[in-house]
Write a protein that holds these residues in place. Structure first.
Motif, PDB file in Angstrom:
ATOM      1  N   VAL A 384       0.754  -1.292  -0.073  1.00 46.91           N
ATOM      2  CA  VAL A 384      -0.079   0.047  -0.049  1.00 46.91           C
ATOM      3  C   VAL A 384       0.965   1.029   0.041  1.00 46.91           C
ATOM      4  CG1 VAL A 384      -1.664   1.161   1.163  1.00 46.91           C
ATOM      5  CG2 VAL A 384      -1.941  -1.239   1.220  1.00 46.91           C
ATOM      6  N   SER A 385       2.073   1.137   0.515  1.00 46.18           N
ATOM      7  CA  SER A 385       2.898   2.274   0.830  1.00 46.18           C
ATOM      8  C   SER A 385       3.299   2.670  -0.669  1.00 46.18           C
ATOM      9  CB  SER A 385       4.027   2.094   1.677  1.00 46.18           C
ATOM     10  OG  SER A 385       4.827   0.869   1.040  1.00 46.18           O
ATOM     11  N   GLU A 386       3.252   1.922  -1.682  1.00 45.52           N
ATOM     12  CA  GLU A 386       3.761   2.022  -3.023  1.00 45.52           C
ATOM     13  C   GLU A 386       2.697   2.689  -3.897  1.00 45.52           C
ATOM     14  OE1 GLU A 386       6.231  -0.997  -4.798  1.00 45.52           O
ATOM     15  OE2 GLU A 386       7.312  -1.267  -2.977  1.00 45.52           O
ATOM     16  N   ILE A 387       1.391   2.377  -3.400  1.00 44.14           N
ATOM     17  CA  ILE A 387       0.493   3.043  -4.385  1.00 44.14           C
ATOM     18  C   ILE A 387       0.301   4.721  -3.844  1.00 44.14           C
ATOM     19  CG2 ILE A 387      -2.105   2.947  -4.814  1.00 44.14           C
ATOM     20  CD1 ILE A 387      -1.787  -0.183  -3.792  1.00 44.14           C
ATOM     21  N   THR A 388       0.964   5.187  -4.901  1.00 47.35           N
ATOM     22  CA  THR A 388       0.953   6.786  -4.653  1.00 47.35           C
ATOM     23  C   THR A 388       0.208   7.541  -5.356  1.00 47.35           C
ATOM     24  OG1 THR A 388       2.759   7.169  -6.006  1.00 47.35           O
ATOM     25  CG2 THR A 388       3.069   6.544  -3.546  1.00 47.35           C
ATOM     26  N   ILE A 389      -0.143   8.901  -5.237  1.00 48.32           N
ATOM     27  CA  ILE A 389      -0.777   9.740  -6.139  1.00 48.32           C
ATOM     28  C   ILE A 389      -0.202   9.761  -7.481  1.00 48.32           C
ATOM     29  CG2 ILE A 389      -1.739  12.209  -6.696  1.00 48.32           C
ATOM     30  CD1 ILE A 389      -1.862  12.422  -3.500  1.00 48.32           C
ATOM     31  N   THR A 390       1.030   9.636  -7.737  1.00 45.00           N
ATOM     32  CA  THR A 390       1.647   9.625  -8.719  1.00 45.00           C
ATOM     33  C   THR A 390       1.677   8.517  -9.695  1.00 45.00           C
ATOM     34  OG1 THR A 390       3.414  11.298  -7.880  1.00 45.00           O
ATOM     35  CG2 THR A 390       4.066  10.076  -9.957  1.00 45.00           C
ATOM     36  N   LEU A 391       1.629   7.263  -8.997  1.00 46.52           N
ATOM     37  CA  LEU A 391       1.705   6.071  -9.720  1.00 46.52           C
ATOM     38  C   LEU A 391      -0.104   5.995 -10.204  1.00 46.52           C
ATOM     39  CD1 LEU A 391       2.387   3.194 -10.224  1.00 46.52           C
ATOM     40  CD2 LEU A 391       1.379   2.420  -8.157  1.00 46.52           C
ATOM     41  N   ILE A 392      -1.061   6.151  -9.461  1.00 42.60           N
ATOM     42  CA  ILE A 392      -2.492   6.465 -10.003  1.00 42.60           C
ATOM     43  C   ILE A 392      -2.764   7.295 -11.071  1.00 42.60           C
ATOM     44  CG2 ILE A 392      -4.720   7.015  -9.071  1.00 42.60           C
ATOM     45  CD1 ILE A 392      -3.500   4.144  -8.200  1.00 42.60           C
ATOM     46  N   ARG A 393      -1.962   8.403 -11.028  1.00 42.09           N
ATOM     47  CA  ARG A 393      -1.951   9.432 -12.015  1.00 42.09           C
ATOM     48  C   ARG A 393      -1.385   8.769 -13.553  1.00 42.09           C
ATOM     49  NH1 ARG A 393      -2.771  14.885 -11.392  1.00 42.09           N
ATOM     50  NH2 ARG A 393      -2.016  14.860  -9.266  1.00 42.09           N
ATOM     51  N   LYS A 394      -0.446   8.295 -13.235  1.00 43.52           N
ATOM     52  CA  LYS A 394       0.137   7.533 -14.419  1.00 43.52           C
ATOM     53  C   LYS A 394      -0.791   6.221 -14.982  1.00 43.52           C
ATOM     54  CE  LYS A 394       4.157   4.508 -15.625  1.00 43.52           C
ATOM     55  NZ  LYS A 394       5.406   3.915 -15.013  1.00 43.52           N
ATOM     56  N   ASP A 402      -8.606   8.659 -23.060  1.00 42.25           N
ATOM     57  CA  ASP A 402      -9.689   9.298 -23.671  1.00 42.25           C
ATOM     58  C   ASP A 402     -10.352  10.420 -22.877  1.00 42.25           C
ATOM     59  OD1 ASP A 402      -9.273   8.053 -26.142  1.00 42.25           O
ATOM     60  OD2 ASP A 402     -10.935   6.538 -25.704  1.00 42.25           O
ATOM     61  N   THR A 403     -10.358  10.245 -21.601  1.00 44.01           N
ATOM     62  CA  THR A 403     -11.005  10.855 -20.614  1.00 44.01           C
ATOM     63  C   THR A 403     -10.046  11.373 -19.603  1.00 44.01           C
ATOM     64  OG1 THR A 403     -11.818   9.055 -19.346  1.00 44.01           O
ATOM     65  CG2 THR A 403     -13.244   9.943 -20.965  1.00 44.01           C
ATOM     66  N   TYR A 404      -8.723  11.170 -19.966  1.00 53.74           N
ATOM     67  CA  TYR A 404      -7.746  11.651 -18.721  1.00 53.74           C
ATOM     68  C   TYR A 404      -7.775  12.974 -18.185  1.00 53.74           C
ATOM     69  CZ  TYR A 404      -3.435  12.498 -16.307  1.00 53.74           C
ATOM     70  OH  TYR A 404      -2.407  12.725 -15.244  1.00 53.74           O
ATOM     71  N   GLU A 405      -8.020  14.119 -19.287  1.00 50.07           N
ATOM     72  CA  GLU A 405      -7.932  15.350 -19.168  1.00 50.07           C
ATOM     73  C   GLU A 405      -9.054  15.589 -18.359  1.00 50.07           C
ATOM     74  OE1 GLU A 405      -7.982  17.023 -23.020  1.00 50.07           O
ATOM     75  OE2 GLU A 405      -5.780  16.314 -23.395  1.00 50.07           O
ATOM     76  N   GLN A 406      -9.979  14.958 -17.986  1.00 45.97           N
ATOM     77  CA  GLN A 406     -11.324  15.497 -17.620  1.00 45.97           C
ATOM     78  C   GLN A 406     -11.067  15.223 -15.845  1.00 45.97           C
ATOM     79  OE1 GLN A 406     -14.718  13.294 -18.933  1.00 45.97           O
ATOM     80  NE2 GLN A 406     -14.457  14.215 -20.980  1.00 45.97           N
ATOM     81  N   PHE A 407     -10.178  14.412 -15.545  1.00 52.88           N
ATOM     82  CA  PHE A 407      -9.661  14.287 -13.986  1.00 52.88           C
ATOM     83  C   PHE A 407      -9.105  15.422 -13.423  1.00 52.88           C
ATOM     84  CE2 PHE A 407     -10.254   9.767 -15.482  1.00 52.88           C
ATOM     85  CZ  PHE A 407     -10.701   9.261 -14.530  1.00 52.88           C
ATOM     86  N   THR A 408      -9.627  15.851 -12.388  1.00 57.38           N
ATOM     87  CA  THR A 408      -9.285  16.903 -11.568  1.00 57.38           C
ATOM     88  C   THR A 408      -8.065  16.432 -10.591  1.00 57.38           C
ATOM     89  OG1 THR A 408     -10.967  17.031  -9.918  1.00 57.38           O
ATOM     90  CG2 THR A 408     -11.125  18.256 -11.827  1.00 57.38           C
ATOM     91  N   ASN A 409      -7.263  17.382  -9.885  1.00 58.54           N
ATOM     92  CA  ASN A 409      -6.284  16.729  -8.900  1.00 58.54           C
ATOM     93  C   ASN A 409      -6.932  16.087  -7.510  1.00 58.54           C
ATOM     94  OD1 ASN A 409      -4.083  17.488 -10.262  1.00 58.54           O
ATOM     95  ND2 ASN A 409      -4.182  19.599  -9.542  1.00 58.54           N
ATOM     96  N   GLY A 410      -8.276  16.667  -7.401  1.00 57.82           N
ATOM     97  CA  GLY A 410      -8.999  16.107  -6.144  1.00 57.82           C
ATOM     98  C   GLY A 410      -9.618  14.966  -6.598  1.00 57.82           C
ATOM     99  N   GLN A 411      -9.715  14.797  -7.703  1.00 56.09           N
ATOM    100  CA  GLN A 411     -10.562  13.263  -8.043  1.00 56.09           C
ATOM    101  C   GLN A 411      -9.319  12.365  -8.074  1.00 56.09           C
ATOM    102  OE1 GLN A 411     -12.273  14.156 -11.823  1.00 56.09           O
ATOM    103  NE2 GLN A 411     -14.417  13.946 -11.082  1.00 56.09           N
ATOM    104  N   VAL A 412      -8.083  12.758  -8.522  1.00 54.97           N
ATOM    105  CA  VAL A 412      -6.970  11.826  -8.570  1.00 54.97           C
ATOM    106  C   VAL A 412      -6.672  11.396  -6.952  1.00 54.97           C
ATOM    107  CG1 VAL A 412      -4.564  11.329  -9.135  1.00 54.97           C
ATOM    108  CG2 VAL A 412      -6.179  12.575 -10.632  1.00 54.97           C
ATOM    109  N   VAL A 413      -6.814  12.225  -6.040  1.00 52.55           N
ATOM    110  CA  VAL A 413      -6.550  12.026  -4.775  1.00 52.55           C
ATOM    111  C   VAL A 413      -7.662  10.958  -4.170  1.00 52.55           C
ATOM    112  CG1 VAL A 413      -6.440  13.142  -2.584  1.00 52.55           C
ATOM    113  CG2 VAL A 413      -5.257  14.080  -4.521  1.00 52.55           C
ATOM    114  N   GLU A 414      -8.915  11.325  -4.441  1.00 54.85           N
ATOM    115  CA  GLU A 414      -9.655  10.456  -4.084  1.00 54.85           C
ATOM    116  C   GLU A 414      -9.733   8.881  -4.631  1.00 54.85           C
ATOM    117  OE1 GLU A 414     -14.807  10.327  -4.222  1.00 54.85           O
ATOM    118  OE2 GLU A 414     -13.782  11.754  -5.276  1.00 54.85           O
TER     119      GLU A 414
END
Length: 1505
Positions: A384-394, A402-414
């Motif tokens: 779990v410690s390696e599952i980071t915001i950067t990894l999920i964003r990637k 196709d829809t990645y640009e619609q994700f906000t920073n808050g949604q990526v954090v959630e």
């Protein structure tokens, strides 16, 4: 836009327009519905239809099935509602056609009439809670998909606020669905997506397999798109490839009513039976069509149009409600398990997975399906410690390109937070990967996920293992039970399996019975008197044996004049079994003195199998003095299985039997008797085939025994079997007419041995005859005897041994009988005087001896069967009937002969008697191996003759009557009528054609014109002048030709063909039939007195003295029925059982060597090899993709750093998509094999999104953003500080009052000092020293800052009854004191928060009496502190948290005075509290933070955890 059909009123004249199918010719609903009943608290229908149904129920409940539609019409509108918008407010949005719509999404004309004229008090703002109202639903019934054949399902429109219990009641009671054994909730992408063909096939096959084998319900979104379409097509393909019964899979679609295209066709206030629905994907637009492959639809209505996701809350509540129901399946009660299967999906799917994991529902993620499923699958193997915001964003940039640009920073954090929580619950997460070893099928992955979740749930003792086993039995998946349950992780006791063993027997699951026997279930302990009663009480009502039992109970009820039907007892079973086995057997279960057995009253939860008011498990928890075990448990179970024709089950049980040969023959007898009474021809054929199989089993075992030891094998034939009613194997075979067994060489050798008595069987027959005529030759070596003691000359026993041998008795009786016939013939033909001569008197004396012998045979009863039974057995034999007939005819002739006036008729009758006596010679010749089979063929042909005579009589009588009527006028002489009609017609067949029939050879002198001459027939019709015949000669000739054609050519050739067929049929089995009937002759002469008639009267006189005067009972000769000593019998049965195992092994080897079996084995191996090659190809391809992906990542990173081009990065993201799903590490381990992670460095429970006891949602805080030192600009947590419980001091809430609080010090009675030192205070509020929690305020805690608590951990050693400490894995085991407080479903340590100024928690005071509080404080002072500091509690917030002191209080001595005092004070505590000493291990069901304290105690004491 779809047109929404709304109607204010439905007039009778308009009903046909709304529901055209309910016009003049309504369709009849073919499916039977269940009885009309309403769940508690549901509204009862007051309509006239309901009154009719009530009347039907009171008079004849079966009439309810005549009104299935009316049942729904009356119930659904009363209990199920829909939602309507009652206030039209113009929206800024427009419809697809550009028209004005309401805020609800509907057009103005689609509203109610009153909705367009809003009253003033409603206001101008559109509020769903005020402007949407519920009213009776107007869409329900059967849905028929037009143009798609016979696809018909059920549907109903329900309000989004409908209670789940109402919907569940509708499905189970009115739709007729059986409660599921498993609930499969399939979720994922709502739009069409692309899956790999192989993965698609694996998913489809596995899903329908698990649904079909376990009896599951599949729940989806119901639309014809995305994952719902995949499920529908999987069900469709399965149904097309299976039969009607096998293809019944329940697939329930829960969709939003407002998004269903063409839904107006479903609206019908009186119900659509059926409603025609058109699936039109081309014109559906933004709406969705229903999937035609689903069987049931629940359409959720919230009063809006075009809004997706409305059904999710109701679907969640319904699934949760169903998962709490208890299903009794096969005698085992289980909570209906639920599993979530995920394919592809978007943000809504992630929420569904998160909610499922939070609620404890196991999830199966199908990797390779795309988007969310692949994101979770690719990070599931990481810490779990390696599952980071950067990894999920990637991952999102690759899989959601196709829809990645619609994700906000808050949604990526959630997303990061939710995925971390999902992966953290690894026991609930299963990743299905194509080609993964051990998971080639989705069904295995689904069931393994459920077992993994159940295995990791917290339970007391063995509850979780019991639950897993119940699931496996309910699903009938023995493969899962072997691989997942019966492992080294848990040691099963045989007694633990008794309840599920009974369930497997009742539900006919032979593989589970075999598995339980392999796991050590001892049938001797399992089968008790009450268990057998329960098994027979739960037989299928359609079983013939069950109906016979009911007849016996009904007869007993009528005999005792009781008002109640008696309960099934084993003596009732014994009564039926004795009818099936034959009266020669003794009752298997004696009738007890008191028919009512004592009731058992031990309650056991979760098992709802009642036997006279008791649960099934209580049958095995009784004291040893009360349990009544049966004498032969294997026999009892075998009989129970055989009478129900459970083939596989009976075969498994028979393999465990000891007296196996007698058991097989008895089963054959039972099945053959049941087959005679069975009306169903298919069932009859199955029974007869099964009976033949058991006969072959008996032959196989006897063959093995005979090869090993002939003498011991023959002893098995005549051994008295106590278990089978004191009968013998040979007697059972004869009763069952098992000709194959009786004709076995070993049985025939035994019969030959009995036939020759004590003489050697190789003595020639001519030697016997010579010795009969000149008996002194016995004292020479002319005749050889088997026993050596008879070999010396001068032995007196040789004479008796010779003349008591059945072969000698037989030939002496032949000689006697021939003498009788010769003398009888001499008297009839030569010496029949008016007064009887002494030769004739000798015949009478001779006949008297024959009568006495027949009487002896009739009354000879060595088995004590009774006179009536012996009489029925006597007259079943044909030769006995012939003997009785001959004697009766002889006595009749003798009576007439002794009367002078009837002397001649007497001689005639005696002549007829002589004929019958001669026919009796055929029975004598049946012993001959040459003549015996021929006599059998003659007997069979005699039956054909009787059938032939019936056909012949039709032609003879028809031709004779027609001929007589045409030729002769008014013949009044009866004897000549018979001659003309029957006799002459019969002789015509053999060529004696009447000369007058054609008029050519007519002679008037050969007949009597007027019929006055008694010796001449009456003349035919003639001319009065010249006496010429005037009858139509051409007609009589034609009739004669036709008559001869049909009789001589057709019928006689038919008779020859029948004889030929009978000869060929019988010839194949003549040898067997002769050998079978040979036994009767041997047994007759074996029990016959040695002297022949008339000297046999001396033996009869001796018998009369012994039986009449001395009262000695009749005994059977030892050679045909032998009672062995116990030791000898035990050794013989053990030997037989050993050879039975040899027979079974030999049989298995033969089956393996069978050509068909070899082909099947080769085909299976080829399939396995193909799967392995395919898996290897997938792994190699995946490895190449991983390396290419890693290379592309490196290139992309370097180019991105060099060029800094966003567009280039975007292009590389598209390139990554082309190489399919994201890469995962080559060294990734399986979730099940991954070692347990270390304790997380940050609090976890304090960051659960849903705050306990409220609807407040925390701000998502991923692990990396927990420390206050880490920058988190997006952090904006909500505040939550509810009012405290009445009676507690108020907590300041204003900023001024908060600034006055003294943090990090004593604030009056409140201790605001932390065990971790000084904590920061920001804006008047303290900061949680462990970091962010996602929620500001006090929460449900008492005060800001640290809230101190005390948790005593009271333990003792777990001991045996003798006081020794129990160990596991070489470590001592502990017991800990736990409590369950009121209004709480979980157990906890006896402790809690400390009130200001108190030293003991309030919850601890509830447990202990007041007088024990000071003593317990002393125990705490003497205890060991194991934890002091922060406690990860779900109630913690950013500004308030729990800190506790955990103290270990351990009692090392079982006689500790303080522990005894503690137990005594616990016994008098609050009755609402539940307190217990519980075994301490990692599966103990406590709060997660409390389990951490227990682990520290175990480490401190060196105990098992």
């Amino acid at each position: 836009m779809a047109v929404r059909g709304r109607h204010t009123k439905v007039l009778p004249s308009q009903l046909n327009k709304v529901c055209p199918e309910r016009g003049d010719s309504p369709t009849v609903h073919s499916r039977e519905m269940s009885d009309f009943e309403v769940v508690p608290n549901l509204q009862q229908s007051s309509s006239s239809v309901a009154k009719v149904l009530t009347l039907c129920r009171n008079n004849d409940p079966s009439l309810l099935f005549l009104f299935p539609q009316e049942n729904l019409i009356s119930w659904i509108p009363e209990n199920i509602r829909k939602k309507e918008c009652t206030y039209f407010v113009e929206s800024s949005r427009t419809s697809d056609s550009g028209r004005v719509v309401c805020e609800c999404g509907y057009l103005r004309e689609q509203h109610l009439e009153d909705a367009a004229k809003p009253p003033l008090f409603l206001g101008k703002e559109w509020d769903p809670s005020r402007h949407i109202q519920e009213m009776p639903t107007d869409a329900f019934g059967d849905i028929h998909f037009t143009g798609l054949g016979q696809k018909t399902g059920k549907y109903v429109r329900v309000s989004s606020d409908t209670p789940p219990r109402v919907i569940y009641h509708l499905m189970t009671q009115h739709w007729g669905l059986d409660a599921p054994n498993l609930l499969i909730s399939v979720t994922g992408g709502a739009k069409n997506f692309v899956m790999k063909p192989r993965l698609k096939n694996i998913f489809r096959q596995g899903l329908v397999k698990v649904a079909q084998t376990t009896g599951a319900w599949i729940i989806t979104g119901g639309s014809h798109a995305g994952v719902m379409k995949q499920v529908g097509e999987a069900v469709r393909d399965f149904i097309l490839s299976c039969s009607y019964k096998e293809g019944d899979i329940v697939t329930i679609g829960i969709a939003t009513w407002g998004t269903v295209y063409n839904r107006e066709s479903l609206i019908c206030p009186m119900g659509g039976f059926p409603a025609e629905y058109v699936l039109d994907e081309e014109n559906q637009g933004s709406l969705s069509c229903l999937d035609s492959n689903h069987s049931h639809f629940i359409l959720v209505d919230d009063g809006t149009h075009g809004r997706y996701g409305v059904e999710i809350p109701l679907r969640t509540r319904l699934e949760k409600f169903i998962s709490k129901q208890t299903k009794v399946k096969g005698g085992v009660a289980i909570k209906i398990p639920i599993v979530c299967v995920v394919l592809e999906g978007g943000p809504g799917t992630l929420d569904t997975i998160y909610n499922a994991i939070t609620n404890g529902t196991p999830c199966v993620i199908v990797e390779g399906s795309g988007r969310v499923a692949d994101v979770i699958a690719q990070v599931a193997g990481l810490p779990v410690s390696e599952i980071t915001i950067t990894l999920i964003r990637k991952k999102l940039s690759v899989l959601f390109h196709d829809t990645y640009e619609q994700f906000t920073n808050g949604q990526v954090v959630e997303w990061t937070k939710k995925i971390q929580d999902i992966v953290r619950s690894r026991q609930l997460l299963t990743i299905f990967r194509e080609g993964k070893y051990g998971q080639q099928d989705v069904d295995v992955a689904i069931l393994q996920a459920l077992f993994k979740a159940s295995r990791n749930q917290d339970h007391f003792g063995r509850e979780n293992w019991d639950h897993q086993l119940k699931l496996a039995v309910a699903w009938n998946r023995v493969d899962i039970a072997r691989s997942e349950i019966f492992t080294d992780d848990y040691e099963w006791k045989p007694t633990d399996l008794h309840s599920v063993m009974a369930a497997a027997l009742i539900s006919n699951k032979p593989e589970f019975v075999k598995l339980f026997v392999e796991q050590g279930v001892r049938l001797k302990e399992f089968v008790t008197w009450d268990t057998l009663v329960y098994l027979y009480d739960n037989m299928a009502p359609s079983c013939l044996f069950h109906s016979k039992l009911q007849k016996v109970l009904l007869e007993e009820k009528e005999h005792t004049a009781s008002s109640k039907m008696p309960r099934i007892q084993l003596h009732h079973v014994s009564q039926v079994l004795r009818e099936l086995l034959g009266r020669s057997t003794q009752p298997l279960y004696p009738k007890p003195k008191h028919t009512e057995r004592p009731r058992l009253s031990i309650p056991v939860p979760h098992i709802k199998l009642n036997v006279q008011g008791s649960s099934l498990r209580s049958l095995y928890k009784r004291t040893s003095g009360r349990v009544t075990f049966t004498t032969d448990p294997v026999r009892d179970l075998l009989i129970w299985a055989v009478v129900q024709s459970h083939k596989e089950l009976a075969e498994i049980i028979w393999a465990q039997s000891q007296d196996c040969m007698a058991a097989a023959l008895a089963c054959s007898k039972i099945l053959k008797e049941l087959a005679k009474e069975e009306e169903d021809t298919d069932t009859t054929d199955e029974m007869l085939a099964l009976a033949e199989q058991y006969e072959h089993k008996a032959i196989g075992v006897f063959t093995e025994c005979y090869r090993k030891d002939e003498e011991r094998a023959q002893k098995l034939l005549v051994r008295v079997s106590e278990a089978w009613g004191k009968t013998t194997c040979l007697q059972l075979a004869l009763e069952a007419k098992n000709m194959n067994f009786v004709s076995h060489g070993g049985v025939q050798a035994f019969l030959t041995k009995v036939w020759w008595g004590k003489m050697c069987v190789d003595n020639g027959l001519w030697r016997v005859i010579v010795c009969m005529l000149f008996f002194p030759l016995l004292y020479t070596s002319f005749i050889a005897f088997r026993e050596k003691k008879m070999q010396p000359m001068g032995c007196l026993t040789r004479f008796r041994a010779f003349f008591t041998a059945p072969v000698v008795i037989f030939h002496m009786n032949i000689l006697s009988y021939f003498t009788f016939l010769l003398l009888f013939a001499y008297v009839l033909m030569v010496d029949f005087q008016p007064s009887p001569s002494w030769w004739e008197y000798l015949i009478y004396f001779w006949l008297f001896s024959l009568v006495c012998e027949e009487t002896r045979q009739l009354l000879h009863d060595p088995d004590g069967l009774g006179v009536l039974k012996m009489a029925s057995l006597y007259f079943k034999d044909f030769w006995n009937k012939l003997d009785v007939g001959a004697i009766v005819v002889f006595i009749t002739g003798l009576t007439c002969r002794l009367i002078p006036s009837t002397l001649y008729p007497g001689r005639i009758i005696l002549s007829l008697a002589f004929i019958i006596f001669c026919l009796r010679l055929m029975h004598i010749f049946t012993v001959s191996k040459t003549l015996g089979p021929k006599i059998i063929i003659v007997k069979r042909m005699m039956k054909d003759v009787f059938f032939f005579l019936f056909l012949l009589a039709v032609w003879v009588v028809s031709f004779g009557v027609a001929k007589q009527a045409i030729l002769i006028h008014n013949e009044e002489r009866v004897e000549w009528l018979f001659r003309g009609v029957v006799y002459h017609s019969y002789l015509t067949i053999f060529g004696q054609i009447p000369s007058y029939i054609d008029g050519v050879n007519f002679n008037i002198d050969q007949c009597s014109p007027n019929g006055t001459d008694p010796y001449k027939p009456k003349c035919p019709e003639t001319n009065k002048d010249n006496k010429e015949p005037i009858f139509p000669e051409w007609l009589t000739v034609i009739l004669l030709c036709l008559y001869l054609l049909f009789t001589n050519i057709l019928l006689l050739n038919l008779l020859i063909a029948m004889f030929n067929y009978t000869f060929q049929q019988v010839q194949q089995h003549t040898d067997q039939i002769w050998k079978f009937q040979r036994h009767d002759l041997i047994e007759e002469y074996h029990s016959r007195p040695p002297a022949p008639p008339p000297f046999i009267l001396l033996s009869h006189l001796q018998l009369l003295v012994r039986r009449g005067l001395l009262r000695r009972p009749a005994t059977r000769h030892r050679q045909l029925k032998e009672k062995l000593e116990k030791n000898e019998e035990a050794a013989l049965l053990s030997w037989e059982m050993y050879l039975k195992e040899n027979y079974l092994q030999h049989k298995q080897c033969q089956e393996k060597q069978n050509t068909e079996q070899k082909i099947r084995d080769i085909a299976q191996r080829v399939d396995v090899l193909a799967d392995l090659l395919d898996m290897d190809r997938v792994k190699r391809t995946s490895l190449v993709e991983q390396r290419l992906g890693a290379l592309e990542d490196q290139v992309r990173q370097k180019l991105s750093n060099c060029l800094g081009s966003v567009g280039f990065s975007k292009g590389m993201g598209q390139l990554n998509h082309k190489r399919n799903t994201a890469q995962r590490d080559e060294k990734e381990l399986d979730l099940e094999e991954k070692p347990e992670e270390k304790q997380p460095p940050y609090h976890v429970l304090a960051r659960n999104l849903l705050y306990p006891g409220s609807h407040t949602i925390r701000f998502p805080v991923p692990d990396e953003k927990v420390p206050w030192e880490v920058d988190f600009q997006l952090y904006d947590p909500p505040a939550y500080s509810p009012a405290l419980t009445a009676g507690l001091p108020p907590v300041p809430s204003s900023l001024e009052s908060l600034l006055k609080i003294n943090y990090n010090a004593m604030d009056g009675l409140i201790d605001r000092q932390s065990f971790h030192g000084l904590y920061a205070v920001q804006d008047g509020l303290p900061l949680n020293p462990m970091g962010r929690t996602g929620l500001r305020g006090r929460g449900r805690l008492h005060c800001f800052g640290p809230n101190h608590a005390l948790h005593p951990v009271v333990t003792r050693w777990r001991r045996n009854l003798d006081g020794s400490i129990i160990r596991k894995s070489l470590k001592k085991m502990l017991e800990v004191l736990v409590a369950q407080y009121p209004l709480s479903d979980v157990w906890a340590l006896p402790g809690g928060s400390l009130e200001p100024g108190e030293t003991l928690p309030l919850k601890l005071k509830w447990i202990l009496r007041r007088e024990f509080w000071p003593q317990f404080q002393n125990l705490l002072k003497q205890g060991t502190e194991i934890h002091k500091g922060y406690l990860d509690d779900p109630r913690n917030t950013d500004n308030a948290w729990v800190e506790t002191v955990a103290i270990s209080v351990h009692f090392d001595n079982q006689n500790d005075v303080e522990m005894k005092r503690l137990n005594s004070f616990l016994q008098g505590c609050d009755p609402e509290l539940c307190i217990r000493w519980q075994v301490l291990d990692r599966r103990i069901p406590l709060h997660a933070n409390h389990k951490q304290l227990l682990q520290k105690v175990s480490t401190l004491l060196g105990a098992y955890y």
